[in-house]
Design an enzyme around this catalytic site. Sequence first.
Site, PDB file in Angstrom:
ATOM      1  N   TYR A  46       0.600  -1.154  -0.114  1.00  0.00           N
ATOM      2  CA  TYR A  46      -0.176   0.407   0.219  1.00  0.00           C
ATOM      3  C   TYR A  46       0.781   1.514  -0.303  1.00  0.00           C
ATOM      4  O   TYR A  46       0.194   2.234  -0.907  1.00  0.00           O
ATOM      5  CB  TYR A  46      -1.184  -0.335   0.826  1.00  0.00           C
ATOM      6  CG  TYR A  46      -1.431   1.045   1.576  1.00  0.00           C
ATOM      7  CD1 TYR A  46      -2.546   1.480   1.088  1.00  0.00           C
ATOM      8  CD2 TYR A  46      -1.783   1.830   2.813  1.00  0.00           C
ATOM      9  CE1 TYR A  46      -3.336   3.092   1.183  1.00  0.00           C
ATOM     10  CE2 TYR A  46      -1.371   2.817   3.317  1.00  0.00           C
ATOM     11  CZ  TYR A  46      -3.064   3.912   2.502  1.00  0.00           C
ATOM     12  OH  TYR A  46      -3.362   4.305   2.784  1.00  0.00           O
TER      13      TYR A  46
HETATM   14  N1  LIG Z   1      -6.344   4.775   7.225  1.00  0.00           N
HETATM   15  C1  LIG Z   1      -5.332   5.531   7.453  1.00  0.00           C
HETATM   16  O1  LIG Z   1      -4.991   5.149   8.846  1.00  0.00           O
HETATM   17  C2  LIG Z   1      -4.933   6.364   6.365  1.00  0.00           C
HETATM   18  C3  LIG Z   1      -3.856   7.490   6.732  1.00  0.00           C
HETATM   19  C4  LIG Z   1      -3.182   8.033   5.475  1.00  0.00           C
HETATM   20  C5  LIG Z   1      -3.984   8.471   4.392  1.00  0.00           C
HETATM   21  N2  LIG Z   1      -5.295   7.548   4.163  1.00  0.00           N
HETATM   22  C6  LIG Z   1      -5.893   7.680   2.774  1.00  0.00           C
HETATM   23  O2  LIG Z   1      -6.933   8.677   2.251  1.00  0.00           O
HETATM   24  C7  LIG Z   1      -7.809   8.271   2.105  1.00  0.00           C
HETATM   25  C8  LIG Z   1      -8.795   9.380   1.914  1.00  0.00           C
HETATM   26  O3  LIG Z   1      -9.292   7.950   3.872  1.00  0.00           O
HETATM   27  P1  LIG Z   1     -10.974   7.645   4.562  1.00  0.00           P
HETATM   28  O4  LIG Z   1     -10.298   7.660   5.160  1.00  0.00           O
HETATM   29  O5  LIG Z   1     -11.826   8.622   3.449  1.00  0.00           O
HETATM   30  O6  LIG Z   1     -11.554   6.428   3.273  1.00  0.00           O
HETATM   31  P2  LIG Z   1     -12.420   5.779   3.053  1.00  0.00           P
HETATM   32  O7  LIG Z   1     -13.717   5.534   3.881  1.00  0.00           O
HETATM   33  O8  LIG Z   1     -12.141   3.857   3.464  1.00  0.00           O
HETATM   34  O9  LIG Z   1     -13.548   5.370   1.418  1.00  0.00           O
HETATM   35  C9  LIG Z   1     -12.610   5.502   0.542  1.00  0.00           C
HETATM   36  C10 LIG Z   1     -13.327   5.915  -0.460  1.00  0.00           C
HETATM   37  O10 LIG Z   1     -13.026   4.687  -1.808  1.00  0.00           O
HETATM   38  C11 LIG Z   1     -14.224   4.477  -2.213  1.00  0.00           C
HETATM   39  N3  LIG Z   1     -14.482   3.488  -3.113  1.00  0.00           N
HETATM   40  C12 LIG Z   1     -13.499   2.632  -2.397  1.00  0.00           C
HETATM   41  N4  LIG Z   1     -13.032   2.147  -3.651  1.00  0.00           N
HETATM   42  C13 LIG Z   1     -13.750   2.338  -4.923  1.00  0.00           C
HETATM   43  C14 LIG Z   1     -13.678   2.159  -6.343  1.00  0.00           C
HETATM   44  N5  LIG Z   1     -13.321   0.628  -6.537  1.00  0.00           N
HETATM   45  N6  LIG Z   1     -14.500   2.418  -7.241  1.00  0.00           N
HETATM   46  C15 LIG Z   1     -14.656   4.318  -6.804  1.00  0.00           C
HETATM   47  N7  LIG Z   1     -14.594   4.740  -5.651  1.00  0.00           N
HETATM   48  C16 LIG Z   1     -14.135   3.484  -4.254  1.00  0.00           C
HETATM   49  C17 LIG Z   1     -15.328   4.478  -1.209  1.00  0.00           C
HETATM   50  O11 LIG Z   1     -16.683   4.448  -1.633  1.00  0.00           O
HETATM   51  P3  LIG Z   1     -17.724   3.862  -1.095  1.00  0.00           P
HETATM   52  O12 LIG Z   1     -18.301   4.240  -0.640  1.00  0.00           O
HETATM   53  O13 LIG Z   1     -18.363   3.085  -2.551  1.00  0.00           O
HETATM   54  O14 LIG Z   1     -16.818   2.228  -0.297  1.00  0.00           O
HETATM   55  C18 LIG Z   1     -14.748   5.974  -0.482  1.00  0.00           C
HETATM   56  O15 LIG Z   1     -15.533   6.875  -0.870  1.00  0.00           O
HETATM   57  C19 LIG Z   1      -7.733   7.022   1.378  1.00  0.00           C
HETATM   58  O16 LIG Z   1      -6.624   7.020  -0.438  1.00  0.00           O
HETATM   59  C20 LIG Z   1      -6.991   6.402   1.888  1.00  0.00           C
HETATM   60  O17 LIG Z   1      -5.429   5.620   1.999  1.00  0.00           O
HETATM   61  C21 LIG Z   1      -5.888   6.589   4.522  1.00  0.00           C
END
Ligand SMILES: NC(=O)c1ccc[n+]([C@@H]2O[C@H](COP(=O)([O-])OP(=O)(O)OC[C@H]3O[C@@H](n4cnc5c(N)ncnc54)[C@H](OP(=O)(O)O)[C@@H]3O)[C@@H](O)[C@H]2O)c1
Length: 218
Positions: free
Chosen positions: A130
Site C-alpha cells: 500500500y
Molecule cells: N486509514 C488511514 O489511516 C490512512 C492514512 C493516510 C492516508 N489514508 C488515505 O486517505 C484516503 C481517504 O481515506 P478514508 O478514510 O476517507 O477512506 P474510506 O473511508 O475507506 O473511503 C474510501 C472511498 O473510496 C471509495 N472507493 C473504494 N473503492 C472504490 C472503487 N472501486 N471505485 C470508486 N470508489 C471507491 C469508497 O467508496 P464506497 O463508499 O463505495 O466504498 C469511499 O468513497 C485514502 O486514499 C486512504 O488511502 C488513509
Amino acid sequence: MARIFLIGATGGVGHRLAPMLIHARHEVSGLYRSPEQAEALRAEGIAPVEGDLMEIDAKALGRAVAGHDVIVFSAGAAGSGLDRTAEIDGQGPVKMIEAARANGIRRLYLVSAMPEAGRGGDVKDGFEFYMRTKKEADAALAASGLDWVILRPGTLLHEDGDGMVSLARAVTYGTVKRGNVAQTLAALIDRPEIRQEVLDLTDGHTPLAEAVDALVRP
Ligand SMILES: NC(=O)c1ccc[n+]([C@@H]2O[C@H](COP(=O)([O-])OP(=O)(O)OC[C@H]3O[C@@H](n4cnc5c(N)ncnc54)[C@H](OP(=O)(O)O)[C@@H]3O)[C@@H](O)[C@H]2O)c1
C-alpha cells in the site's frame, strides 16, 4: 466558485469534505459505485456520477470529469486486497491525471499517506505494498506538470475536525482526525496559489488558517 469533482465522496474524508465545499459555494460532483449512494449524495447537494475505479478506464473517467475545474482524489481500497490497492490507490490517480489532461483540468488534489506510518511496528506485506503504491501515485502526479497538491496525512481517526493541525512540507508522524483532513483540503482548494506541493498533515496545535497562510511562497 469552482466546479469540483470528488473521487471518494462517500468515504470518511470525502463525506466530510463535500458539505464544506458546498458551504464555500463550490459546485460538487461525487463518484459513487452503489445505487443507494446516489440518492444520499443528491440529498446533500452533490451531483452523483456513477463509476467504479476497478472498472472505469481513463477515457470514461475523462467523460465523467468534463466541465469541472478541480479534481480531489480521496478514494482508497482500505486494505481490501493487493489487486484492489493496485487498481484504486495506484491506477486511480493515474487515470485521474489522464482524465484531467483530456479536459484541460489543471488543479488536482491527492490524499496520499505519510510514509512514516507503521515504521518500527509489525507491518504486514499488504501495508508495505500500500505504501509503495501510494508513493508511485504521488510520483506520477508530481511528474504531471499540472497544479497538484499531494496531502500526506498520518494515521486517520474517525473524528470530525477541530481545525487544529500540524501542516507543512514536513511534519513528524502522528494521527489526524478525518475531519481535519477534510478541512485542510477545503482550505487548500480555496488557495489555488498553493500548488505543486507535497504536504504532511497531523492533528496539532496550529489553527488551520494560520498553517495554510504559512505555506504561501513569497
Ligand atoms: N486509514 C488511514 O489511516 C490512512 C492514512 C493516510 C492516508 N489514508 C488515505 O486517505 C484516503 C481517504 O481515506 P478514508 O478514510 O476517507 O477512506 P474510506 O473511508 O475507506 O473511503 C474510501 C472511498 O473510496 C471509495 N472507493 C473504494 N473503492 C472504490 C472503487 N472501486 N471505485 C470508486 N470508489 C471507491 C469508497 O467508496 P464506497 O463508499 O463505495 O466504498 C469511499 O468513497 C485514502 O486514499 C486512504 O488511502 C488513509
